[in-house]
Scaffold this active site. Sequence first.
Site, short mmCIF file in Angstrom:
data_model
loop_
_atom_site.label_atom_id
_atom_site.label_comp_id
_atom_site.label_asym_id
_atom_site.label_seq_id
_atom_site.Cartn_x
_atom_site.Cartn_y
_atom_site.Cartn_z
N GLU A 187 4.44 -0.58 1.48
CA GLU A 187 4.67 -0.91 0.05
C GLU A 187 4.69 -2.42 -0.19
O GLU A 187 4.95 -2.87 -1.32
CB GLU A 187 6.03 -0.37 -0.46
CG GLU A 187 6.27 1.09 -0.30
CD GLU A 187 7.66 1.51 -0.83
OE1 GLU A 187 8.41 0.66 -1.34
OE2 GLU A 187 7.96 2.71 -0.73
N GLU B 209 0.83 -1.21 0.00
CA GLU B 209 0.00 0.00 0.00
C GLU B 209 0.86 1.24 0.00
O GLU B 209 2.00 1.23 0.46
CB GLU B 209 -0.97 0.03 1.18
CG GLU B 209 -0.43 -0.45 2.51
CD GLU B 209 0.77 0.29 3.02
OE1 GLU B 209 0.74 1.54 2.97
OE2 GLU B 209 1.73 -0.35 3.48
#
Lengths: 350, 350
Positions: free
Chosen positions: B317, B174
């Site tokens: 991430e 994310e």
Amino acid sequence: MQGIWLTHPAATFNETARTSALNRQGQLTKPPGALGKLEDIAVQFAAFQGVEKPNLQRIHISIFAADHGVAEENVSLFPQAVTAEMVRNFARGGAAISVLAQHLNAELEVINLGTVSVVEPLKNVRDERIAAGSANFAKTAAMTESQCQQALQAGRNAALRAQKNGAQLFIGGEMGIANTTSASAIACALLAESPQNLAGRGTGLDAAGVSHKAQIIAAALALHALDAQQPKEVLRCLGGFEIAGLAGAYIAAAQLGLPVLVDGFISSVAALVAVRINPSVRDWLLFAHTSAEAGHQRVLTALNAEALLQLGMRLGEGSGAAVAVPLIQLACTLHSGMATFAEAGVSEQH
Amino acid sequence: MQGIWLTHPAATFNETARTSALNRQGQLTKPPGALGKLEDIAVQFAAFQGVEKPNLQRIHISIFAADHGVAEENVSLFPQAVTAEMVRNFARGGAAISVLAQHLNAELEVINLGTVSVVEPLKNVRDERIAAGSANFAKTAAMTESQCQQALQAGRNAALRAQKNGAQLFIGGEMGIANTTSASAIACALLAESPQNLAGRGTGLDAAGVSHKAQIIAAALALHALDAQQPKEVLRCLGGFEIAGLAGAYIAAAQLGLPVLVDGFISSVAALVAVRINPSVRDWLLFAHTSAEAGHQRVLTALNAEALLQLGMRLGEGSGAAVAVPLIQLACTLHSGMATFAEAGVSEQH
């Protein structure tokens, strides 16, 4: 003058490279510190290698194998024959460390420092048998002065071979039935701990087995009456050839400027011996994992070491260290491959 | 009937393969249990894949990116523009997850579910913008019912693409400035915890910043007066599009029989939402690491999860999950490649 090399200082770091790497870390597209320990590892390898962007490709694994006289005290679940049988398994590729070495494309060698029985010639196995196992330290010193020196030197030779082959990381492994008993005894002597605190399950002893093992160690400590300030003498009286080999390899690797990734309990005890003999060695040691063996955390604490992994492993052979190698590789790859804020056109913090 | 898929049961394991793998583990040349968590992982992947000797080659990484209205409450050190800038950095290969994906030879896609500004077409970036960021949940619900559904469905579509490409492992990542604020708020609502306990430093807030963030969350929880038994409503009011995307992806992956490796704090909160919506999903989730973010351990505990790594990472991430991939690969390689006692001619224990 034999063994005078043991106390020569370790290599020094490249502080310029360390500073460059630290600066680079601060510019990469992530919040400062967001990669945690991986950032520290990358900076440390920059200092080891003397470059701003380190990498880790060439890994050398030396497994030291030897039998222990103390095995006759019934301190292990496995028969002594397993030491030599596992040497064959290492050579034929069936052991955990063999599978890991192949996966990592690492150089693997086995150094037989003293199995009870002679092992036939095998590929990647060096026959450097000092004796048919160490003596039973419950009754007498495990090694003579000359045997201990020979084992330390065998370790040094392994580090020299690794350096000659261009290794960027040295991993030591060990195999020797009953060697958690030997390692626990050494740790007790060097740390002034009781065997009840440091003796563990080894390959899988039950509570009664651990208690018996602790008693054997306690009696041996009383017998030898060792001084913690004389680590070489502690090693000679309680150690196995393979533990001395590891200690010698760690000392020599540090002197050669070759970083070491230390495996589990037995390897960490060898590291403790190495650092007590030569404190400058400590800076070149990284610690791969905290094993399930009872005394390991205590030994790591004494070394002021924080291990990378906690996976409940307790196999030895260098296996825990091999499992941690990809983390170091990823740390270097991230450090070298990520874009800086400027390169990526990403805004920095307010 | 939109969203009815959310509660369909997860795929079932192959118990025969699990049993075969367990038997095999007991025969490999090592003391039983000596490879610790690596043994559990190998057996789990055998059950996932329906084979005695699993392997892990094909990894799919979907990064969900979106902006958060709550960013206007001054809860992050970084400007909101960074979300879109990092989408570009993902695509161009400069971000941590890009470097890791390349190293692991993993498939990497970015799904833009709602950056504030439009991002020009980029390779491997899907433009699925639902809105120009979610609404500020300090003032109103972050999403409408239909937006939340759309984000969940976008996640499901990612899992379907991964399966279609033959992925053996799904990793969700994310990116969204202010999304630890959103994730902390969701965790507080689902776990009935106070924001003081779960709000953390995010990208690097100081103590005053964390305190301000906790106040914003506390006020929002009072405003929305949510019921922990309605996880979709909690997600809709407090979530970001990317958190909903992750939750939808996890649910769909479990239904497709595609194991998921969950990343850090935000991903774990999405996993918590997924499991609260559909408890059967839990069996297909593995947890990569415990991050440095304050509330992560609490969320893992609520999920009865023990993470593989503790490296002090806090980047998001999907980076922590990617770093853990080699451990799973080594677990499978050891399980499949080691010799049995019989094959190696090694004696078993007494």
